[in-house]
Design a protein around this motif. Structure first.
Motif, mmCIF file in Angstrom:
data_model
loop_
_atom_site.group_PDB
_atom_site.id
_atom_site.type_symbol
_atom_site.label_atom_id
_atom_site.label_comp_id
_atom_site.label_asym_id
_atom_site.label_seq_id
_atom_site.Cartn_x
_atom_site.Cartn_y
_atom_site.Cartn_z
ATOM 1 N N ALA A 1 0.763 -1.480 -0.026
ATOM 2 C CA ALA A 1 0.125 0.107 0.235
ATOM 3 C C ALA A 1 1.061 1.312 -0.213
ATOM 4 O O ALA A 1 1.955 1.315 0.778
ATOM 5 N N ALA A 2 0.159 2.741 -0.846
ATOM 6 C CA ALA A 2 1.409 3.758 -0.625
ATOM 7 C C ALA A 2 0.968 4.218 0.543
ATOM 8 O O ALA A 2 -0.235 4.736 0.803
ATOM 9 N N PRO A 3 2.592 5.140 1.238
ATOM 10 C CA PRO A 3 1.644 5.355 1.993
ATOM 11 C C PRO A 3 0.539 6.787 1.857
ATOM 12 O O PRO A 3 0.124 6.863 2.841
ATOM 13 N N MET A 4 0.756 7.360 0.454
ATOM 14 C CA MET A 4 -0.351 8.276 0.961
ATOM 15 C C MET A 4 -1.428 8.298 0.828
ATOM 16 O O MET A 4 -2.906 8.856 1.123
ATOM 17 N N VAL A 5 -1.431 6.802 0.439
ATOM 18 C CA VAL A 5 -3.188 6.425 0.783
ATOM 19 C C VAL A 5 -3.336 5.977 2.126
ATOM 20 O O VAL A 5 -4.664 6.799 2.281
ATOM 21 N N VAL A 6 -2.539 5.755 2.281
ATOM 22 C CA VAL A 6 -2.898 5.853 4.260
ATOM 23 C C VAL A 6 -2.957 7.195 4.863
ATOM 24 O O VAL A 6 -3.697 7.680 5.227
ATOM 25 N N GLY A 7 -2.136 8.059 4.621
ATOM 26 C CA GLY A 7 -1.786 9.062 5.015
ATOM 27 C C GLY A 7 -3.407 10.042 4.744
ATOM 28 O O GLY A 7 -3.866 10.592 5.734
ATOM 29 N N LEU A 8 -3.847 10.316 3.146
ATOM 30 C CA LEU A 8 -5.049 10.533 3.093
ATOM 31 C C LEU A 8 -6.195 9.568 3.964
ATOM 32 O O LEU A 8 -7.178 11.136 3.832
ATOM 33 N N ALA A 9 -6.141 8.916 3.939
ATOM 34 C CA ALA A 9 -7.154 8.050 4.776
ATOM 35 C C ALA A 9 -7.433 8.459 6.077
ATOM 36 O O ALA A 9 -7.975 8.760 6.855
ATOM 37 N N ASN A 10 -6.209 8.580 6.369
ATOM 38 C CA ASN A 10 -5.501 9.051 7.795
ATOM 39 C C ASN A 10 -6.424 11.043 8.464
ATOM 40 O O ASN A 10 -7.414 11.087 9.228
ATOM 41 N N ALA A 11 -5.918 11.619 7.418
ATOM 42 C CA ALA A 11 -6.925 12.722 7.480
ATOM 43 C C ALA A 11 -7.827 12.722 7.419
ATOM 44 O O ALA A 11 -8.923 13.172 7.773
ATOM 45 N N GLY A 12 -8.719 11.904 6.226
ATOM 46 C CA GLY A 12 -9.949 11.938 6.167
ATOM 47 C C GLY A 12 -11.114 11.282 7.147
ATOM 48 O O GLY A 12 -11.814 11.328 7.446
ATOM 49 N N GLY A 13 -10.097 10.641 7.871
ATOM 50 C CA GLY A 13 -10.679 9.600 9.230
ATOM 51 C C GLY A 13 -11.040 10.910 9.625
ATOM 52 O O GLY A 13 -12.146 10.598 11.246
ATOM 53 N N VAL A 14 -9.856 11.707 10.658
ATOM 54 C CA VAL A 14 -9.709 12.943 11.052
ATOM 55 C C VAL A 14 -10.881 13.845 11.516
ATOM 56 O O VAL A 14 -11.956 14.156 12.384
ATOM 57 N N VAL A 15 -10.724 14.343 10.243
ATOM 58 C CA VAL A 15 -11.811 15.209 9.454
ATOM 59 C C VAL A 15 -13.074 14.983 9.842
ATOM 60 O O VAL A 15 -14.398 15.574 10.169
ATOM 61 N N GLY A 16 -13.381 13.469 9.492
ATOM 62 C CA GLY A 16 -15.300 12.372 9.345
ATOM 63 C C GLY A 16 -15.053 12.318 10.614
ATOM 64 O O GLY A 16 -16.336 13.145 10.999
ATOM 65 N N GLY B 1 -13.379 7.160 2.282
ATOM 66 C CA GLY B 1 -13.353 9.220 0.972
ATOM 67 C C GLY B 1 -11.637 9.586 0.859
ATOM 68 O O GLY B 1 -11.332 9.215 -0.375
ATOM 69 N N GLY B 2 -10.872 9.696 2.245
ATOM 70 C CA GLY B 2 -9.126 10.128 1.968
ATOM 71 C C GLY B 2 -8.766 8.154 1.223
ATOM 72 O O GLY B 2 -7.842 9.386 -0.062
ATOM 73 N N ALA B 3 -9.043 7.508 1.868
ATOM 74 C CA ALA B 3 -8.013 6.122 0.963
ATOM 75 C C ALA B 3 -8.901 6.980 -0.310
ATOM 76 O O ALA B 3 -8.123 5.891 -1.755
ATOM 77 N N ALA B 4 -9.819 6.392 -1.272
ATOM 78 C CA ALA B 4 -10.767 7.051 -2.434
ATOM 79 C C ALA B 4 -9.639 7.560 -3.036
ATOM 80 O O ALA B 4 -8.817 7.389 -4.268
ATOM 81 N N ALA B 5 -9.891 8.751 -2.507
ATOM 82 C CA ALA B 5 -9.030 9.849 -2.958
ATOM 83 C C ALA B 5 -7.920 9.791 -3.272
ATOM 84 O O ALA B 5 -7.429 9.921 -4.633
ATOM 85 N N GLY B 6 -6.894 8.577 -2.350
ATOM 86 C CA GLY B 6 -4.935 8.791 -2.514
ATOM 87 C C GLY B 6 -5.084 7.170 -3.371
ATOM 88 O O GLY B 6 -4.011 7.833 -4.343
ATOM 89 N N ARG B 7 -6.017 7.077 -3.371
ATOM 90 C CA ARG B 7 -6.113 5.894 -4.667
ATOM 91 C C ARG B 7 -6.380 6.324 -5.904
ATOM 92 O O ARG B 7 -5.683 6.175 -6.958
ATOM 93 N N ALA B 8 -7.183 6.715 -6.315
ATOM 94 C CA ALA B 8 -7.225 8.033 -7.668
ATOM 95 C C ALA B 8 -6.076 8.574 -7.907
ATOM 96 O O ALA B 8 -5.462 8.847 -8.963
ATOM 97 N N LEU B 9 -5.018 9.551 -6.501
ATOM 98 C CA LEU B 9 -4.246 9.768 -7.419
ATOM 99 C C LEU B 9 -2.825 9.275 -6.723
ATOM 100 O O LEU B 9 -1.610 9.780 -7.830
ATOM 101 N N GLN B 10 -2.904 8.279 -6.903
ATOM 102 C CA GLN B 10 -1.762 7.138 -6.246
ATOM 103 C C GLN B 10 -1.036 7.020 -8.265
ATOM 104 O O GLN B 10 -1.626 7.004 -9.381
#
Length: 722
Positions: A625-640, A672-681
């Motif tokens: 898994a890409a660190p960017m995907v995990v990072g965006l998932a973390n950010a999305g989880g905190v915001v959500g 949502g953050g993970a999906a955005a990370g996968r799309a931008l990966q």
């Protein structure tokens, strides 16, 4: 542009606007020789160069009247050949050298060739190259100008120009040396405050090679102005003297005398520095010696002669001795102002060592304060003298200061945990051992080469070993404090040696990846060990200490193993972040299930381990898994999660609905953050910038520009239709 201006006259067969080489007399006298038949000679053998241009009548005839085109090539007179085919050898060599100078790869060779030719037509080209080409080519051009006496004023100006590269300035100085002129400019450049040490050394080498008789002037120059230190020396000395006068006058004017003396002494030091400049290192030696002498004299005087005015008299005597010895010592002092400060620091540490050792040895004996002050003063005086003598020879580096810091820390720790008899007061022993270790490392620094990564590894091992030894001592003998101290000292010393040895055997420096992984393992194992001790209600010191040993062992083992592992800190942080999410989910789940405090913590511990294992699996090469995907998932989880909790709190004040909304929001945000990370990966983010409309005929296009260091992208503005 400048090359085109220089070559255009040669290509057109006209005289160059620049001065050209004089025509040899042999070429001028050859006009009187009879013409030899040339019809049967090859073109290269025709003696057109020997025929003066003035004797060729073709140049005076109109072009239409010249019948050369109807004649065979072998029968053409020399003057009818194209001018480009008649380049003299000097012109051809000049052309080749100029083309080489223009090249990014052969610029230095071209400049050297122009200097060897010494053609006056190349003078202005070389001047232009010194100020407009890259430093390597500019330096070669400055060195080539040694062949031109007309360039001496320019070379002198460049040696003094602080905006030029140091290499260019040193080459200009070498050119002046080759012409046996410009020593004054070189000496002036050496005296400039903004001149760097490497350039000053290069200029000194030029003087030694070409002007050895003026080396003494260079050594006598003041490189770093010592006026501020002279102001400190004058202000402190005169302030103490006038304050003493105010005391002995019995009119309580010590403060007024001290202020007046400080102002007057600083003013005198300022004007002394202007009238008779002194090197900063020498002035700092005088100032620091005076401060140490007055302080030590004050402390010693009060103990030797009792109270009253004895301390003032001792300070005056100590200051007079310090100034009287340090001023003549400046003739042989080779240290800098920083080294003078280090010498004073050695004096302070020596005084502290002397006093702490005296206090530990004296224990409970009745010793008055004046005696203790005298011990400090004597240690400070001797240490300052030793520091000023030794520090310039030690040449301390950053690695040396790291070693000194490690030694001082270990000394403090060893003195604090040394297993002593209950009848002996630990007292000032830590200060004595800490100061002694620092002074020992300072003295050994020139002989011991300990890189900073070894020092940091040894310090890390000391921390793990000291804590682990103390905890193990509690487990083994909870009521024996001496054994606990002994085990802490033994394990701390051994772990320090092991850490330093491991770093010494490992190639390369400590990497951030290793430090992050070690910190994460230590922190996570601490959370797990202490958390389970709370869940299991362990209140016995042996049980708690045994739990505390877990992070010490795991963290130390990780620190030793990380050089063999190649785990990026982004992967470590990503895996740990999923573990933290597990702790959050477990604790919220325990609260929603109405669990007790131990149950909530236990749930958080279990789910956090599951999250950590899941994160490690995601970041492993098997999943990748890409660190960017995990990072965006973390950010999305905190915001959500924050959004869900905020919305629920606006509707109700009960805890469980708010926590449930937070969980739902965190889950949605993480997805949502993970999906955005996968799309931008793997995609490149390109911002479209639209330039304003340009007038007709103007166009801007991207272009690849070659440079001396490779090539760069840029833009080209073109104009058409004119």
């Amino acid at each position: 542009m400048w090359l085109a201006l220089l070559l255009a006259p040669l290509a057109l067969g006209q005289d160059s606007p620049l001065p050209s080489a004089p025509v040899p007399p042999a070429a001028a006298s050859s006009a009187a020789l009879p013409e030899a038949p040339t019809a049967d000679l090859p073109e290269a053998a025709q003696p057109e160069a020997a025929q003066p241009e003035a004797a060729q009548p073709e140049a005076a005839q109109p072009e239409a009247a010249q019948p050369e085109a109807a004649q065979p090539a072998a029968a053409l007179p020399a003057a009818a050949l194209p001018a480009a085919a008649q380049l003299a050898p000097a012109d051809e060599a000049l052309l080749v050298a100029l083309l080489s100078l223009l090249s990014d790869q052969e610029g230095t060779d071209g400049a050297t060739a122009l200097g060897a030719l010494a053609d006056p037509r190349a003078l202005w080209v070389l001047r232009h190259s010194v100020t407009h080409r890259e430093p390597v080519v500019a330096g070669a051009a400055a060195l080539a100008l040694s062949a031109f006496p007309e360039a001496v004023p320019d070379l002198q100006r460049w040696v003094l120009d602080p905006t030029l590269d140091d290499g260019v300035r040193s080459r200009a100085a070498e050119s002046l040396g080759r012409r046996s002129t410009g020593a004054g400019a070189i000496l002036t450049a050496m005296g400039q405050r903004q001149t760097s040490d490497p350039l000053r050394d290069a200029l000194r080498q030029v003087l030694a090679a070409h002007f050895p008789e003026r080396l003494a002037e260079a050594e006598a120059q003041v490189v770093r102005d010592g006026t501020p230190w002279l102001m400190i020396a004058g202000g402190s000395g005169l302030a103490y003297a006038l304050a003493s006068a105010g005391y002995f006058g019995q009119n309580d004017l010590q403060v007024v005398g001290g202020l007046a003396g400080a102002l007057g002494g600083a003013t005198g030091g300022y004007y002394l520095g202007l009238s008779d400049p002194m090197e900063a290192g020498d002035a700092a030696l005088i100032a620091t010696s005076g401060l140490a002498g007055m302080t030590a004299g004050t402390l010693i005087g009060g103990a030797v002669y009792g109270g009253g005015g004895a301390p003032w008299a001792g300070g005056l005597l100590g200051g007079a001795m310090a100034y009287g010895l340090s001023i003549p010592a400046t003739r042989r002092y080779a240290g800098s102002e920083d080294e003078a400060l280090v010498g004073l620091g050695v004096g302070v540490v020596s005084g502290s060592f002397a006093l702490s050792t005296f206090n530990f040895v004296a224990q409970d004996q009745r010793v008055d304060g004046d005696t203790r002050a005298a011990v400090w003063g004597a240690g400070m005086a001797l240490g300052t003298v030793a520091g000023h003598l030794y520090t310039p020879r030690a040449n301390l580096t950053g690695d040396d200061w790291s070693m000194i810091t490690l030694a001082a820390g270990y000394g403090l720790y060893a003195g604090a945990v040394a297993p002593l008899s209950p009848s002996v007061d630990q007292g000032s022993l830590p200060w004595a051992t800490g100061n002694a270790a620092a002074l020992l490392a300072y003295g050994l620094s020139p002989q011991v080469d300990m890189p900073r990564d070894i020092t940091l590894s040894a310090l890390t091992g000391l921390g793990y070993g000291a804590v682990g030894g103390a905890l193990l001592g509690v487990v083994v003998a909870p009521d024996d404090g001496s054994l606990q101290q002994a085990m802490s000292l033994a394990l701390g010393t051994g772990a320090m040696a092991a850490g330093g040895y491991a770093a010494w055997r490992t190639e390369g420096d400590i990497q951030p990846n290793d430090a992050v992984l070690t910190g994460l393992v230590t922190g996570w194992s601490t959370w797990q060990a202490m958390g389970w001790a709370y869940v299991l209600q362990a209140d016995d010191p042996q049980e708690v200490s045994g739990a505390g040993l877990v992070p010490v062992v795991l963290g130390g083992a990780t620190a030793l193993a990380t050089p063999k592992a190649d785990i990026q800190f982004s992967h470590s942080l990503s895996a740990a972040s999923l573990g933290l999410w597990g702790a959050y989910l477990g604790s919220v789940g325990g609260i929603l299930a109405d669990g007790s405090g131990e149950q909530v913590v236990g749930s958080a511990l279990v789910v956090s381990d599951v999250g950590l294992l899941g994160g490690a699996l995601l970041m492993s090469p098997r999943v990748g898994a890409a660190p960017m995907v995990v990072g965006l998932a973390n950010a999305g989880g905190v915001v959500g999660g924050a959004t869900g909790a905020l919305v629920a709190a606006m509707a109700t004040a009960e805890q469980k609905p708010i926590l449930a909304a937070s969980l739902l929001g965190a889950a949605a945000g993480a997805a949502g953050g993970a999906a955005a990370g996968r799309a931008l990966q793997g995609r490149e983010l390109v911002a479209g910038l639209h330039a304003p409309a340009l007038p007709s005929g103007l166009a801007v296009t991207p272009r690849y520009f070659p440079t001396g260091d490779g090539a760069v992208w840029g833009a080209e503005l073109s104009l058409s239709g004119w």
